[in-house]
Write an enzyme that holds these catalytic residues in place. Structure first.
Site, short mmCIF file in Angstrom:
data_model
loop_
_atom_site.label_atom_id
_atom_site.label_comp_id
_atom_site.label_asym_id
_atom_site.label_seq_id
_atom_site.Cartn_x
_atom_site.Cartn_y
_atom_site.Cartn_z
N TYR A 175 0.82 -1.21 0.00
CA TYR A 175 0.00 0.00 0.00
C TYR A 175 0.86 1.27 0.00
O TYR A 175 0.68 2.14 -0.85
CB TYR A 175 -0.96 0.00 1.18
CG TYR A 175 -1.99 1.11 1.10
CD1 TYR A 175 -3.23 0.90 0.52
CD2 TYR A 175 -1.70 2.39 1.58
CE1 TYR A 175 -4.17 1.92 0.42
CE2 TYR A 175 -2.62 3.42 1.48
CZ TYR A 175 -3.85 3.18 0.91
OH TYR A 175 -4.75 4.19 0.81
N GLU A 182 1.81 6.46 -6.97
CA GLU A 182 0.71 7.17 -7.59
C GLU A 182 0.84 8.68 -7.39
O GLU A 182 0.59 9.47 -8.31
CB GLU A 182 -0.61 6.67 -7.01
CG GLU A 182 -0.94 5.23 -7.37
CD GLU A 182 -2.17 4.72 -6.63
OE1 GLU A 182 -3.01 5.55 -6.24
OE2 GLU A 182 -2.27 3.50 -6.43
#
Length: 236
Positions: A175, A182
């Protein structure tokens, strides 16, 4: 938003009509195949480049071999998960599912599609951020969709314990890896987004602003899911 989408939980097999189970089995099997293809292709390219180029990587070549159309199609299929949650095919919170899927669609179509030439092949920062997304998304989705294939086909008790461990523990590493990648890609797109249109620049800035609380919400949600699963196992 996440590099992991751990929120989807299938309804118990006995509560699903046969046609729904068959559809979910097909849906998850197709996704498992596509993500496995994407992930193994990425790893194979990295290994070949490491051997041939003495540990130097040509990430623009990896982008060319993975983004169009494989990543575009594979990631776009996740839009159906919002529908699955909305109509009750799966027991997944609609808001968190939509948030996760929307962030991935934003990256694939809102950042990489219009600005890949300004990110990939420019410097190592954007290139390795793309690679980080590929690996974080790919490993996570292979585990997740493989889990669901086994669960739909034979029930959760048929899923090997080590596979369940992977599903509920990999997000601790993947994660942060995915979310940071991102964010880097989004930031790298900002200068050219402003050239495209000032409102698009603000759109990306707003999305980045959502990432901070959204990431905390999704990360803590996944931790709660893990604790809930661990509690169920102890009570059995």
């Amino acid at each position: 938003m996440a590099s992991t989408t751990e929120t989807t939980t299938l309804k118990p097999k006995s509560t699903q009509p046969g046609v729904v189970r068959q559809y979910l089995l097909a849906y998850n099997a197709v996704n498992f195949f596509l993500w496995s293809t994407l992930t193994f292709r990425t790893v194979r390219l990295l290994i070949n480049q490491a051997i041939e180029n003495n540990l130097e990587f040509d990430i623009p070549a990896i982008f060319t071999d993975t983004y169009t159309p494989l990543l575009q199609v594979t990631q776009s299929l996740a839009l159906l998960e919002i529908l699955h949650s909305l109509i009750g095919f799966v027991r997944a919170p609609l808001f968190t599912t939509a948030l996760q899927v929307a962030s991935r669609i934003f990256l694939v179509w809102g950042v990489l599609y219009p600005f890949n030439e300004n990110i990939i092949g420019v410097d190592n920062i954007g290139e390795y951020a793309y690679l980080g997304c590929l690996l974080a998304w790919g490993v996570t989705e292979c585990v997740r969709y493989g889990f669901f294939v086994m669960q739909v086909n034979g029930g959760v008790e048929t899923v090997p314990s080590w596979w369940q461990w992977l599903r509920y523990n990999l997000f601790y590493v993947l994660y942060p890896m995915g979310i940071s990648s991102e964010c880097i890609l989004s930031v790298r797109a900002l200068p050219n987004a402003e050239k495209l249109h000032p409102l698009y620049w603000w759109f990306i800035v707003v999305v980045l602003g959502i990432y901070v609380p959204g990431s905390y919400l999704l990360y803590t949600h996944m931790i709660r899911q893990k604790r809930k699963t661990s509690k169920v196992k102890k009570d059995q």
